[in-house]
Design a protein around this motif. Sequence first.
Motif, mmCIF file in Angstrom:
data_model
loop_
_atom_site.group_PDB
_atom_site.id
_atom_site.type_symbol
_atom_site.label_atom_id
_atom_site.label_comp_id
_atom_site.label_asym_id
_atom_site.label_seq_id
_atom_site.Cartn_x
_atom_site.Cartn_y
_atom_site.Cartn_z
ATOM 1 N N THR A 235 -18.771 5.345 -0.455
ATOM 2 C CA THR A 235 -17.925 5.305 -1.658
ATOM 3 C C THR A 235 -17.950 6.655 -2.371
ATOM 4 O O THR A 235 -17.040 6.984 -3.119
ATOM 5 C CB THR A 235 -18.391 4.224 -2.663
ATOM 6 O OG1 THR A 235 -19.726 4.518 -3.081
ATOM 7 C CG2 THR A 235 -18.318 2.827 -2.075
ATOM 8 N N ASP A 236 -18.992 7.451 -2.101
ATOM 9 C CA ASP A 236 -19.032 8.774 -2.723
ATOM 10 C C ASP A 236 -17.942 9.673 -2.156
ATOM 11 O O ASP A 236 -17.283 10.396 -2.908
ATOM 12 C CB ASP A 236 -20.403 9.426 -2.522
ATOM 13 C CG ASP A 236 -20.377 10.857 -3.005
ATOM 14 O OD1 ASP A 236 -19.933 11.065 -4.161
ATOM 15 O OD2 ASP A 236 -20.724 11.764 -2.243
ATOM 16 N N ARG B 148 -10.752 8.276 -16.147
ATOM 17 C CA ARG B 148 -12.210 8.132 -16.053
ATOM 18 C C ARG B 148 -12.901 9.464 -16.312
ATOM 19 O O ARG B 148 -13.871 9.554 -17.074
ATOM 20 C CB ARG B 148 -12.525 7.614 -14.650
ATOM 21 C CG ARG B 148 -13.838 8.014 -14.078
ATOM 22 C CD ARG B 148 -13.786 7.807 -12.591
ATOM 23 N NE ARG B 148 -15.045 8.016 -11.936
ATOM 24 C CZ ARG B 148 -15.308 7.608 -10.695
ATOM 25 N NH1 ARG B 148 -14.406 6.941 -10.027
ATOM 26 N NH2 ARG B 148 -16.464 7.846 -10.143
ATOM 27 N N GLY C 234 -27.119 8.021 -8.902
ATOM 28 C CA GLY C 234 -26.024 7.838 -7.934
ATOM 29 C C GLY C 234 -24.971 8.911 -8.126
ATOM 30 O O GLY C 234 -23.779 8.660 -8.147
ATOM 31 N N ALA C 235 -25.449 10.163 -8.242
ATOM 32 C CA ALA C 235 -24.556 11.266 -8.632
ATOM 33 C C ALA C 235 -23.561 11.636 -7.544
ATOM 34 O O ALA C 235 -22.502 12.194 -7.833
ATOM 35 C CB ALA C 235 -25.387 12.496 -8.985
ATOM 36 N N ASP D 201 -29.703 10.290 -5.686
ATOM 37 C CA ASP D 201 -28.801 9.502 -4.833
ATOM 38 C C ASP D 201 -29.569 9.107 -3.583
ATOM 39 O O ASP D 201 -30.727 9.516 -3.411
ATOM 40 C CB ASP D 201 -27.522 10.295 -4.474
ATOM 41 C CG ASP D 201 -26.339 9.360 -4.180
ATOM 42 O OD1 ASP D 201 -26.444 8.521 -3.246
ATOM 43 O OD2 ASP D 201 -25.325 9.446 -4.881
ATOM 44 N N ASN E 158 -27.032 11.136 1.223
ATOM 45 C CA ASN E 158 -26.099 11.845 0.338
ATOM 46 C C ASN E 158 -26.719 13.087 -0.286
ATOM 47 O O ASN E 158 -26.036 14.091 -0.466
ATOM 48 C CB ASN E 158 -25.576 10.899 -0.751
ATOM 49 C CG ASN E 158 -24.470 9.990 -0.212
ATOM 50 O OD1 ASN E 158 -24.163 10.039 0.979
ATOM 51 N ND2 ASN E 158 -23.881 9.189 -1.071
ATOM 52 N N ALA F 172 -33.450 9.064 -3.831
ATOM 53 C CA ALA F 172 -34.147 7.870 -4.334
ATOM 54 C C ALA F 172 -33.234 6.675 -4.154
ATOM 55 O O ALA F 172 -32.022 6.770 -4.341
ATOM 56 C CB ALA F 172 -34.477 8.030 -5.816
ATOM 57 N N ASP F 173 -33.847 5.556 -3.754
ATOM 58 C CA ASP F 173 -33.094 4.311 -3.696
ATOM 59 C C ASP F 173 -33.346 3.581 -5.008
ATOM 60 O O ASP F 173 -34.459 3.115 -5.268
ATOM 61 C CB ASP F 173 -33.559 3.476 -2.505
ATOM 62 C CG ASP F 173 -32.692 2.235 -2.333
ATOM 63 O OD1 ASP F 173 -32.067 1.791 -3.334
ATOM 64 O OD2 ASP F 173 -32.640 1.708 -1.211
ATOM 65 N N LEU F 174 -32.322 3.495 -5.813
ATOM 66 C CA LEU F 174 -32.487 2.952 -7.163
ATOM 67 C C LEU F 174 -32.646 1.435 -7.184
ATOM 68 O O LEU F 174 -32.840 0.851 -8.241
ATOM 69 C CB LEU F 174 -31.308 3.394 -8.040
ATOM 70 C CG LEU F 174 -31.145 4.919 -8.133
ATOM 71 C CD1 LEU F 174 -29.841 5.282 -8.824
ATOM 72 C CD2 LEU F 174 -32.324 5.569 -8.854
ATOM 73 N N GLU G 157 -22.498 6.712 -13.280
ATOM 74 C CA GLU G 157 -21.055 6.712 -13.053
ATOM 75 C C GLU G 157 -20.761 5.989 -11.751
ATOM 76 O O GLU G 157 -20.993 6.511 -10.664
ATOM 77 C CB GLU G 157 -20.527 8.160 -13.023
ATOM 78 C CG GLU G 157 -19.014 8.210 -13.013
ATOM 79 C CD GLU G 157 -18.444 9.621 -13.142
ATOM 80 O OE1 GLU G 157 -19.201 10.581 -13.401
ATOM 81 O OE2 GLU G 157 -17.211 9.759 -12.989
HETATM 82 N N1 SAM Z 1 -21.353 9.144 -9.528
HETATM 83 C C1 SAM Z 1 -20.469 9.727 -8.540
HETATM 84 C C2 SAM Z 1 -19.073 9.754 -9.086
HETATM 85 O O1 SAM Z 1 -18.782 9.034 -10.030
HETATM 86 O O2 SAM Z 1 -18.244 10.478 -8.520
HETATM 87 C C3 SAM Z 1 -20.500 8.937 -7.216
HETATM 88 C C4 SAM Z 1 -20.037 7.530 -7.341
HETATM 89 S S1 SAM Z 1 -20.008 6.684 -5.774
HETATM 90 C C5 SAM Z 1 -18.761 5.493 -6.097
HETATM 91 C C6 SAM Z 1 -21.506 5.702 -5.823
HETATM 92 C C7 SAM Z 1 -22.742 6.513 -5.546
HETATM 93 O O3 SAM Z 1 -23.893 5.720 -5.846
HETATM 94 C C8 SAM Z 1 -22.858 6.937 -4.086
HETATM 95 O O4 SAM Z 1 -23.126 8.308 -4.004
HETATM 96 C C9 SAM Z 1 -24.004 6.080 -3.573
HETATM 97 O O5 SAM Z 1 -24.729 6.672 -2.514
HETATM 98 C C10 SAM Z 1 -24.843 5.910 -4.823
HETATM 99 N N2 SAM Z 1 -25.712 4.742 -4.726
HETATM 100 C C11 SAM Z 1 -25.347 3.474 -4.445
HETATM 101 N N3 SAM Z 1 -26.430 2.676 -4.373
HETATM 102 C C12 SAM Z 1 -27.511 3.472 -4.617
HETATM 103 C C13 SAM Z 1 -28.900 3.244 -4.661
HETATM 104 N N4 SAM Z 1 -29.415 2.046 -4.418
HETATM 105 N N5 SAM Z 1 -29.712 4.278 -4.944
HETATM 106 C C14 SAM Z 1 -29.211 5.523 -5.159
HETATM 107 N N6 SAM Z 1 -27.900 5.802 -5.129
HETATM 108 C C15 SAM Z 1 -27.054 4.791 -4.851
#
Ligand code: SAM
Length: 332
Positions: free
Chosen positions: A13-14, A59, A87-88, A113, A117, A157-159, A192
């Motif tokens: 999704t990034d 946005r 999740g940058a 992230d 990523n 990091a896995d959030l 975000e």
């Molecule tokens: N924040 C950025 C933006 O708005 O353009 C990216 C948004 S993208 C839709 C979602 C991001 O959240 C992805 O880079 C994804 O890898 C990260 N993400 C999703 N689940 C995550 C987790 N459990 N831990 C860390 N990052 C996560």
Amino acid sequence: DYSQDASGPIRQTDSDAAIARLSAVKLGYLQDPFIKFLVQRPHLQPPRPPLINVGTYVRSEAIDRLVNGWLELSAAEGKKCQVVSMGAGSDTRFWRINTGPRKDDLAVYIEFDLMENTTKKTMAIRKSKELSEQLENVTLEHGGTTLHSTKYHLFPADLRIPPTESIAPLLTSPSLEGPILSPNLPTLLLFECVLVYIAPEASQALIQWFVDYFASSSVLGAVVYEMFGLNDPFGVVMVENLKVRGVSLPGAEPYPTFESLPRRFTRHGFTTSEALTLREIRKTLISREELQRISSLEMLDEVEELDLVLAHYAVTWGLKLPSGQNPPSKWI
Ligand code: SAM
């Protein structure tokens, strides 16, 4: 091992977000000289549909205003401020701030992230002169998954994992002098488009961990951008569309309603919290001149659909102040 689970489509999704941003930049909706360095083969990426471009614009405007307003509020208090972005992904905000008028108000900018990523991003930074020349004293760690520099840090990091195990150990790396994140400076937390992928209990644990990390005398701000209202008929279609692309949302049902959004922060003791849908932001915060400029860029046939989509995305912001301090009259 993150690649063994269902996070592939979620990480993906990034790329979608970055390609949408690139499209909005190419067509003149937004200015961002850095996004092309974070998208593969940027010149070959076809433009996204007008509805996506307008959504990306609204946005981006809303979050830019909140972040810039935050930097101004901190500067007015005579303090530098910290930004932590969860999740940058391929976000270019650090580079935009660092080349903008509020550059000196920023103490440190930290991004988290998933590991795949952050690896992609460190490689993109190393490849691009424009990105790397904004960073001082760069060091890469842990096989290129982690990047440190004077003002900017990128961590895998896995959030979904409890913060005491995921982010806490990273912020106190032994190779650094003192903690990267000061508990005493004003700090803005950015989420975000990421909390939707994380179960509510894990999101709450994450926000609470930050609340506990900072001294009660310091100011904490937070901004969430997310989909909501996914239980209504249009929301159900949005969730189905995500499923088709392999993105399954964690058991977040019932999904947040608009009324419930400020509780994201008030339940953690924030002093104030407000939310606006992108539909409201487009109608009330974007100037008439800007709206005219935007509508001259491309023909938008699906005006009703645009309203429906924008009404399912919201920006929520919260402010946690030391006791006795009044909220500022204006942030956004
Ligand atoms: N924040 C950025 C933006 O708005 O353009 C990216 C948004 S993208 C839709 C979602 C991001 O959240 C992805 O880079 C994804 O890898 C990260 N993400 C999703 N689940 C995550 C987790 N459990 N831990 C860390 N990052 C996560």
